[in-house]
Write a protein that holds these residues in place. Sequence first.
Motif, PDB file in Angstrom:
ATOM      1  N   TYR A   1      -5.810  -0.116 -14.375  1.00  0.00           N
ATOM      2  CA  TYR A   1      -6.030  -0.438 -12.972  1.00  0.00           C
ATOM      3  C   TYR A   1      -5.807  -1.920 -12.707  1.00  0.00           C
ATOM      4  N   GLN A   2      -6.223  -2.759 -13.660  1.00  0.00           N
ATOM      5  CA  GLN A   2      -6.052  -4.189 -13.439  1.00  0.00           C
ATOM      6  C   GLN A   2      -4.586  -4.598 -13.471  1.00  0.00           C
ATOM      7  N   ILE A   3      -3.810  -3.967 -14.322  1.00  0.00           N
ATOM      8  CA  ILE A   3      -2.364  -4.230 -14.338  1.00  0.00           C
ATOM      9  C   ILE A   3      -1.757  -3.852 -12.991  1.00  0.00           C
ATOM     10  N   MET A   4      -2.170  -2.691 -12.476  1.00  0.00           N
ATOM     11  CA  MET A   4      -1.691  -2.263 -11.158  1.00  0.00           C
ATOM     12  C   MET A   4      -2.068  -3.284 -10.090  1.00  0.00           C
TER      13      MET A   4
ATOM     14  N   SER B   1       3.922   6.029  -5.366  1.00  0.00           N
ATOM     15  CA  SER B   1       3.961   6.106  -6.822  1.00  0.00           C
ATOM     16  C   SER B   1       2.841   6.978  -7.380  1.00  0.00           C
ATOM     17  N   GLY B   2       1.864   7.295  -6.543  1.00  0.00           N
ATOM     18  CA  GLY B   2       0.737   8.097  -6.998  1.00  0.00           C
ATOM     19  C   GLY B   2      -0.367   7.290  -7.644  1.00  0.00           C
TER      20      GLY B   2
ATOM     21  N   LEU C   1       0.829  -1.198   0.000  1.00  0.00           N
ATOM     22  CA  LEU C   1       0.000   0.000   0.000  1.00  0.00           C
ATOM     23  C   LEU C   1       0.868   1.255   0.000  1.00  0.00           C
ATOM     24  N   GLY C   2       1.950   1.221   0.771  1.00  0.00           N
ATOM     25  CA  GLY C   2       2.854   2.371   0.833  1.00  0.00           C
ATOM     26  C   GLY C   2       3.489   2.679  -0.509  1.00  0.00           C
TER      27      GLY C   2
END
Length: 256
Positions: free
Chosen positions: A217-220, A113-114, A107-108
């Motif tokens: 978003y899914q890649i992230m 990374s924004g 999470l950090g």
Amino acid sequence: MTNVSVSYFSLVLALGLVLVALGLSSKEKLGLTKDIMVAVVRTVLQLVFIGYVLKYIFQLDHLIVTIAMSLVIVFNASHQAYKRNPNPHKQFRHAFLAILSSTAVTLGLLMLSGAIKPLPSQIIPISGMIASNSMVAIGLCYREMHTAFTDQRQQVLEKLSLGAPIKLASLSILQQSIRTAMQPTIDSAKTVGLVSLPGMMSGLIFAGVDPVYAIKYQIMVMFMLLSATSLGSVVAGYFAYKDYFNDRQQLDFDAG
């Protein structure tokens, strides 16, 4: 953006799908009827409860409350992972530290990374995704480790008798357990988009978001889960193998 709305009447009709599972359980005499009914009731009650809680937290938009909610998620995930450990000498704090570290680090990095912002509507759902996947991976690690120690008990004892420290005597078991824990996430990453459209991507597309935007978003999420499950599995594994030995570095657990 598409207006997504599910009426109460639609939910009642969807409940009919549960009858399929109940019918199959009854016909095949699986003995799961009670479990299915309890699962349905718990699903409704828990989701309704958490829905109102999250609505309040999102409106409050307070960092301390957001962190507290994330810790509640981590605690519950840790408790479930702890219960899946067959070792009678297991320790809850080990599961908690493993899931806490995987959640906090992942999470950090996402926040630095924004990729996500310090908002309750982003931190809490992402924390839940990280903690739940870490919980599953750690549970697999625990079960595989117990099975391996049971099956390879004699080999471990032989290594100890030859003077090997407990880490060296357990190294192959530790590595095997971590691999088993990480494999489902790795397999999922290999087939994402080809076999399945995962939760976040499907949800965004269903809500009317451009599929190309949803893919980002899914890649992230996939990167996030690979990081979380690997970190959680390693931390949990390195804690857990020591619980199979006593203070005198002797193998100490019930192989039966």
